[in-house]
Design a protein around this motif. Structure first.
Motif, PDB file in Angstrom:
ATOM      1  N   HIS A 110       0.835  -1.202   0.000  1.00 43.68           N
ATOM      2  CA  HIS A 110       0.000   0.000   0.000  1.00 43.68           C
ATOM      3  C   HIS A 110       0.872   1.254   0.000  1.00 43.68           C
ATOM      4  O   HIS A 110       0.577   2.240  -0.710  1.00 43.68           O
ATOM      5  CB  HIS A 110      -0.924  -0.020   1.213  1.00 43.68           C
ATOM      6  CG  HIS A 110      -1.827   1.177   1.304  1.00 43.68           C
ATOM      7  ND1 HIS A 110      -2.826   1.421   0.395  1.00 43.68           N
ATOM      8  CD2 HIS A 110      -1.853   2.216   2.192  1.00 43.68           C
ATOM      9  CE1 HIS A 110      -3.451   2.549   0.707  1.00 43.68           C
ATOM     10  NE2 HIS A 110      -2.879   3.047   1.793  1.00 43.68           N
ATOM     11  N   ASP A 111       1.972   1.257   0.774  1.00 43.76           N
ATOM     12  CA  ASP A 111       2.879   2.405   0.800  1.00 43.76           C
ATOM     13  C   ASP A 111       3.557   2.604  -0.552  1.00 43.76           C
ATOM     14  O   ASP A 111       3.746   3.745  -1.006  1.00 43.76           O
ATOM     15  CB  ASP A 111       3.947   2.205   1.893  1.00 43.76           C
ATOM     16  CG  ASP A 111       3.355   2.261   3.301  1.00 43.76           C
ATOM     17  OD1 ASP A 111       2.232   2.788   3.428  1.00 43.76           O
ATOM     18  OD2 ASP A 111       3.985   1.762   4.238  1.00 43.76           O
ATOM     19  N   LYS A 128       1.111   4.315  -2.996  1.00 41.91           N
ATOM     20  CA  LYS A 128       0.932   5.743  -2.793  1.00 41.91           C
ATOM     21  C   LYS A 128       2.114   6.543  -3.341  1.00 41.91           C
ATOM     22  O   LYS A 128       1.929   7.655  -3.830  1.00 41.91           O
ATOM     23  CB  LYS A 128       0.747   6.038  -1.305  1.00 41.91           C
ATOM     24  CG  LYS A 128      -0.567   5.508  -0.734  1.00 41.91           C
ATOM     25  CD  LYS A 128      -0.866   6.102   0.622  1.00 41.91           C
ATOM     26  CE  LYS A 128       0.180   5.703   1.655  1.00 41.91           C
ATOM     27  NZ  LYS A 128      -0.157   6.200   3.000  1.00 41.91           N
ATOM     28  N   GLN A 129       3.314   5.992  -3.268  1.00 42.72           N
ATOM     29  CA  GLN A 129       4.486   6.730  -3.715  1.00 42.72           C
ATOM     30  C   GLN A 129       4.771   6.573  -5.198  1.00 42.72           C
ATOM     31  O   GLN A 129       5.361   7.463  -5.812  1.00 42.72           O
ATOM     32  CB  GLN A 129       5.717   6.292  -2.907  1.00 42.72           C
ATOM     33  CG  GLN A 129       5.619   6.593  -1.419  1.00 42.72           C
ATOM     34  CD  GLN A 129       6.928   6.304  -0.691  1.00 42.72           C
ATOM     35  OE1 GLN A 129       8.005   6.678  -1.157  1.00 42.72           O
ATOM     36  NE2 GLN A 129       6.831   5.638   0.457  1.00 42.72           N
TER      37      GLN A 129
END
Length: 528
Positions: free
Chosen positions: A62-63, A66-67
C-alpha cells in the motif's frame, strides 16, 4: 473546424487498480485513455522511501502504491501467508524496491504497464542457491490398514507441484517451509498435512472413503443409492448451498458440478444466471434445464428461499430425464426441500448481514482539468477556447475546482441481509417443517434493490403402514427495482456509462432545484 467533446477524460496519472479481489462492477465500461510514455518511465525511476519494522506485506504494498502510482494484483491468501518483515530503503527506484522486498520471499513479481502482478514462486523457478537454503525435504510412507499404498498423489497445496508414492508407499519431495501436503487416492478420504520449518519424515494413514456410496440420491423415478446409479447424476448438498450467501438456487450450482456451466448474466440485485447442463442444442428454443421442486416444475427461481433447500440433484443423461419427456431435453435440476423428522421439536434462526461497496472508482479529470483539456482540444482543432470566462456557464479553468464526480452520485455502499426462521419436528406418525424468511439486497447503484418474503410448509402424515400423505405449500412475494446499466452505444447507454461520460463541470441540480440538464454545445448528445 471546431470540434466538441462529450467524454470525461481519464487523468494520465491514474489507472484502474485491481488487488486480487473480485470486482463487483455490474457494468461494461468504454475507456478513453491517454497514455504518455514518459509518465511510465518517470514513475519507475522516481525515488521511493520506506521504513517499516515487522510490517505486513499488504501494508508495504500500500505504501509503494501511494508513492509510485502503480497498482498491485495478487491473491490475498498468497500475501497473507507471508510473515511480517522489516524493510528500510531511501530513494530507491521502483524495481530496486521490489527486488529488495521479494528477494527473500516465496513471491515473485511482474510489471505489466501500470499493474504489478504478484504470485507464488514456482519451486523450479527459485535460484539454485536460494533453493538449497530455503527448501526442506519431506520423506514418508503412505499406507492403509491393509498395507502400503502405491500411486497416492502427494501435492503441495496451492501449487501444481507434487509427486506420488512408489510400489512400497514411499515418497520424497522438496517444499518451502510451512507448506501443506495434500494426499489423494481413489477410494480413500483426502488428507492434508501442515508442515513446519524443518525437514521431516511422515507416516500417513489413509482412511477408506466409501461411505458416500450409501447416500440416497433423488432421481426422476424416486430415490436410489448412489452406488446403484448407472446414469449421470450429480448432487449438491445443504452445506455447499449454505457456504456462501446466494439469492437463488441456480447460484448454488456455480463451480460445483462437473460439466454444468453456470454463467451470471447480470450482477444486479436478484439478477439471473444461465445454466447449461447438456450444452446449447437450439438456436431459437430455450436451452435452460427443467427445474423441479418437490416434484413440481417451476420457472421462477427467485421465489425459492435457498435456506429451505436440503439437496439439489442434476440429471444429465437421457435415461435419467426420460420421465419428464421433451421438457427434460436440456437436463433436469431436482430440488428437495427440508421436511420434518421424528423426535424433539426444533427452532432454528439463521441470519447474516453484510455491506457491498464499489471496489475501485475509475480516475477521471476534475472540473478544472476537464476545462483545460476542452480548451486545448478546441484550439488544436482550429477553434476558440470554450471556457474563456465570457459567461457564468463558461468560466475560466482557474475558476473551477473539483466539480462533480458523477461516480459518487451514482454509486453507494449497499447492505445485503437475510433472516430465516424454521420450526421442525414430529412423532412417528406426523412430521412437519415450517419456515419463513426475508432476503433484502440493495444494489451498489442508487435505487436498485431486490427483496423477497417467503414462507414454506411441509407436512407428512402416515395414515397406514402402506399409505403416507403429505402437503407442501409455498408463498413468496418478490420486489425488484433495477437501474439501467446495459451499454447500447453512445453517451446515454446506461447509468454507469453516463456517469463516466457526463462532464464534471455540470452540477447535480440547477437553480430551480431539479436535476441539471445540459443544453449547450459542449455535450451535443444531451442537448434539446
Amino acid at each position: 473546424m471546431s470540434r466538441t467533446f462529450n467524454h470525461s477524460i481519464f487523468h494520465h496519472n491514474g489507472d484502474s487498480v485491481f488487488k486480487g479481489k473480485y470486482l463487483s462492477l455490474n457494468v461494461i465500461v468504454m475507456l478513453f485513455t491517454l497514455t504518455f510514455a514518459f509518465c511510465d518511465v518517470y514513475a519507475r525511476a522516481q525515488g521511493i522511501s520506506l521504513s517499516e519494522n515487522n510490517a505486513t506485506i499488504e501494508k508495504i504494498l500500500h505504501d509503494i502504491e501511494k508513492q509510485s502510482g502503480y497498482g498491485f494484483f495478487y491473491k490475498k491468501q498468497d500475501v497473507q501467508s507471508v510473515k511480517p518483515i522489516s524493510i528500510h530503503v531511501e530513494k530507491y527506484t521502483l524495481v530496486q524496491v521490489l527486488d529488495e522486498l521479494f528477494g527473500s520471499l516465496p513471491l515473485a513479481y511482474e510489471i505489466q504497464g501500470k499493474i504489478i502482478a504478484i504470485k507464488r514462486k514456482e519451486i523450479s523457478s527459485i535460484p539454485a542457491q536460494q533453493t538449497a537454503q530455503e527448501l526442506i525435504t519431506i520423506n514418508g510412507v503412505v499406507h492403509a490398514s491393509s498395507g502400503a499404498l502405491a500411486g497416492v498423489s502427494v501435492l503441495v497445496k496451492g501449487t501444481n507441484k507434487g509427486t506420488s508414492t512408489d510400489g512400497t508407499g514411499n515418497f520424497s519431495i522438496k517444499v518451502l517451509p510451512n507448506s501443506s501436503l495434500v494426499f489423494k487416492s481413489l477410494g480413500y478420504l483426502e488428507k492434508v498435512i501442515q508442515l513446519g520449518t524443518e525437514s521431516a519424515t511422515l507416516d500417513i494413514l489413509m482412511e477408506p472413503g466409501m461411505d458416500n456410496l450409501e447416500e440416497v440420491v433423488v432421481v426422476g423415478y424416486g430415490t436410489v443409492k448412489k452406488r446403484d446409479i448407472t446414469g449421470a447424476v450429480s448432487t449438491v448438498k445443504e452445506e455447499d448451498i449454505k457456504s456462501m450467501p446466494i439469492v437463488a438456487l441456480d447460484r448454488a450450482l456455480q463451480g460445483r458440478i462437473a460439466g454444468v456451466q453456470v454463467t451470471t448474466n447480470s450482477a444486479r440485485p436478484g439478477g439471473s444466471t444461465s445454466v447449461r447442463i447438456r450444452g446449447t442444442g437450439s438456436i431459437n428454443a430455450s436451452n435452460d434445464p427443467l427445474y423441479v421442486i418437490d416434484g413440481f416444475p417451476t420457472g421462477d427461481l427467485n421465489s425459492i428461499n435457498p435456506a429451505d433447500i436440503e439437496s439439489i440433484e442434476i440429471l444429465k443423461d437421457a435415461s435419467a430425464t426420460a420421465i419428464y419427456g421433451s421438457r427434460g431435453s436440456n437436463g433436469v435440476v431436482l430440488v428437495t426441500t427440508k421436511r420434518g423428522t421424528k423426535g424433539q421439536s426444533n427452532m432454528n434462526l439463521e441470519a447474516y448481514y453484510g455491506i457491498q461497496s464499489l471496489r475501485h472508482k475509475i480516475p477521471l479529470l476534475n472540473a478544472r482539468e476537464y476545462a483545460e483539456f476542452i480548451n486545448e482540444a478546441r484550439i488544436n482543432g482550429g477553434g476558440q477556447a470554450y471556457f474563456d470566462g465570457s459567461s457564468a456557464d463558461r468560466p475560466l479553468p482557474s475558476q473551477l475546482g473539483e466539480g462533480t464526480d458523477w461516480q459518487d452520485v451514482v454509486f453507494q455502499n449497499a447492505p445485503i441481509q437475510n433472516y430465516q426462521l424454521n420450526f421442525n419436528g414430529g412423532d412417528s406418525k406426523t412430521q412437519y417443517s415450517l419456515s419463513g424468511g426475508y432476503y433484502g439486497q440493495q444494489g451498489i447503484i442508487v435505487d436498485s434493490e431486490f427483496k423477497r418474503y417467503a414462507m414454506r410448509a411441509n407436512v407428512d402424515r402416515e395414515v397406514k403402514s402402506w399409505l403416507k400423505v403429505g402437503i407442501s405449500m409455498q408463498g413468496a412475494h418478490t420486489n425488484s427495482n433495477n437501474s439501467r446499466t446495459e451499454t447500447e452505444g453512445g453517451a446515454s447507454g446506461g447509468v454507469t456509462n453516463a456517469a463516466l461520460n457526463f462532464a464534471p463541470v455540470f452540477p447535480i441540480y440547477d437553480a430551480n432545484g431539479v436535476y441539471y440538464r445540459d443544453v449547450s454545445s459542449l455535450n451535443p448528445d444531451y442537448s434539446l
